[in-house]
Motif scaffolding. Structure first.
Motif, PDB file in Angstrom:
ATOM      1  N   VAL A 109      18.991 -21.927 -25.393  1.00 44.99           N
ATOM      2  CA  VAL A 109      20.377 -22.395 -25.336  1.00 44.99           C
ATOM      3  C   VAL A 109      20.574 -23.425 -26.448  1.00 44.99           C
ATOM      4  O   VAL A 109      20.382 -24.617 -26.239  1.00 44.99           O
ATOM      5  N   PRO A 110      20.949 -22.968 -27.652  1.00 48.03           N
ATOM      6  CA  PRO A 110      21.181 -23.934 -28.723  1.00 48.03           C
ATOM      7  C   PRO A 110      22.384 -24.815 -28.396  1.00 48.03           C
ATOM      8  O   PRO A 110      23.396 -24.320 -27.885  1.00 48.03           O
ATOM      9  N   ARG A 111      22.262 -26.117 -28.655  1.00 51.16           N
ATOM     10  CA  ARG A 111      23.395 -27.010 -28.407  1.00 51.16           C
ATOM     11  C   ARG A 111      23.177 -28.330 -29.137  1.00 51.16           C
ATOM     12  O   ARG A 111      22.063 -28.716 -29.430  1.00 51.16           O
ATOM     13  N   HIS A 112      24.298 -28.991 -29.393  1.00 49.45           N
ATOM     14  CA  HIS A 112      24.257 -30.322 -29.995  1.00 49.45           C
ATOM     15  C   HIS A 112      23.721 -31.312 -28.964  1.00 49.45           C
ATOM     16  O   HIS A 112      23.917 -31.121 -27.755  1.00 49.45           O
ATOM     17  N   ASP A 113      23.110 -32.397 -29.427  1.00 49.28           N
ATOM     18  CA  ASP A 113      22.774 -33.491 -28.510  1.00 49.28           C
ATOM     19  C   ASP A 113      24.070 -34.105 -27.989  1.00 49.28           C
ATOM     20  O   ASP A 113      24.194 -34.424 -26.817  1.00 49.28           O
ATOM     21  N   ALA A 114      25.008 -34.282 -28.908  1.00 51.22           N
ATOM     22  CA  ALA A 114      26.355 -34.747 -28.552  1.00 51.22           C
ATOM     23  C   ALA A 114      27.318 -33.927 -29.411  1.00 51.22           C
ATOM     24  O   ALA A 114      27.299 -34.021 -30.639  1.00 51.22           O
ATOM     25  N   CYS A 115      28.139 -33.129 -28.779  1.00 57.06           N
ATOM     26  CA  CYS A 115      29.053 -32.252 -29.514  1.00 57.06           C
ATOM     27  C   CYS A 115      30.046 -33.084 -30.324  1.00 57.06           C
ATOM     28  O   CYS A 115      30.486 -34.152 -29.874  1.00 57.06           O
ATOM     29  N   PRO A 116      30.429 -32.628 -31.518  1.00 57.17           N
ATOM     30  CA  PRO A 116      31.332 -33.384 -32.382  1.00 57.17           C
ATOM     31  C   PRO A 116      32.745 -33.521 -31.819  1.00 57.17           C
ATOM     32  O   PRO A 116      33.461 -34.448 -32.161  1.00 57.17           O
TER      33      PRO A 116
END
Length: 183
Positions: free
Chosen positions: A140-147
């Motif tokens: 599950v690719p994901r940002h640590d904190a989404c922009p």
């Protein structure tokens, strides 16, 4: 004796025996299955890799031909939280031990920390690099904190609001049923 090795048709036994070394920086487009995982096509992305041949002790105590493979790439994947692009580093650092047949590979692979593969005089190292990078991708690719703020609810503000009474489409049928015959 010096020998030139071809990563697409690698003689694993000779590569290991001669402690061969191969390295490269390839365009990601050469790895079609890996390129399909990207959020958008990118012509300038590369895969860096190197492979070193030698011998390694297998789980059964015997010395076997082996390859130490290292590869890395930075891939623009789709963040599963915000659906935007997330730059994801992918790294492989594995040892592979080679045996003569599938039965032996299967028996040793279950117990070994190293992957056990069947040696072939025309082994495709590039296919192995692609396989390993694919397996190293995050589930599950994901940002640590989404922009951008991410809406984490499927429920809208008026979800619990009373519904306007709708006409039941079967009400007209019920009226016909209750209507006296012949009239």
């Amino acid at each position: 004796m010096s020998k030139t090795f071809d990563a697409r048709r690698l003689d694993v036994a000779a590569f290991a025996r001669l402690h061969g070394h191969l390295a490269g920086t390839d365009s990601l487009q050469k790895y079609e299955r890996l390129a399909q995982e990207l959020q958008a096509p990118a012509a300038n992305l590369t895969v860096n890799w190197q492979a070193d041949g030698g011998e390694r002790k297998a789980i059964d105590g015997s010395l076997r031909p082996a390859i130490h493979l290292r590869a890395d790439a930075s891939l623009p994947l789709t963040c599963q939280r915000c659906m935007g692009e997330v730059e994801t580093p992918v790294t492989v650092d594995r040892h592979f031990v080679f045996v003569d047949d599938e039965d032996r590979a299967s028996a040793l692979d279950d117990e070994s920390d190293d992957d056990v593969l069947v040696a072939a005089p025309d082994f495709n190292l590039h296919a192995l690099i692609e396989d390993e990078l694919l397996m190293a991708l995050p589930l599950v690719p994901r940002h640590d904190a989404c922009p951008a703020d991410v809406r984490l609810s499927a429920q809208s503000a008026d979800f619990d609001a009373p519904q306007v009474d709708k006409v039941n489409p079967f009400a007209a049928l019920a009226a016909l049923k209750d209507k006296p015959k012949g009239g």
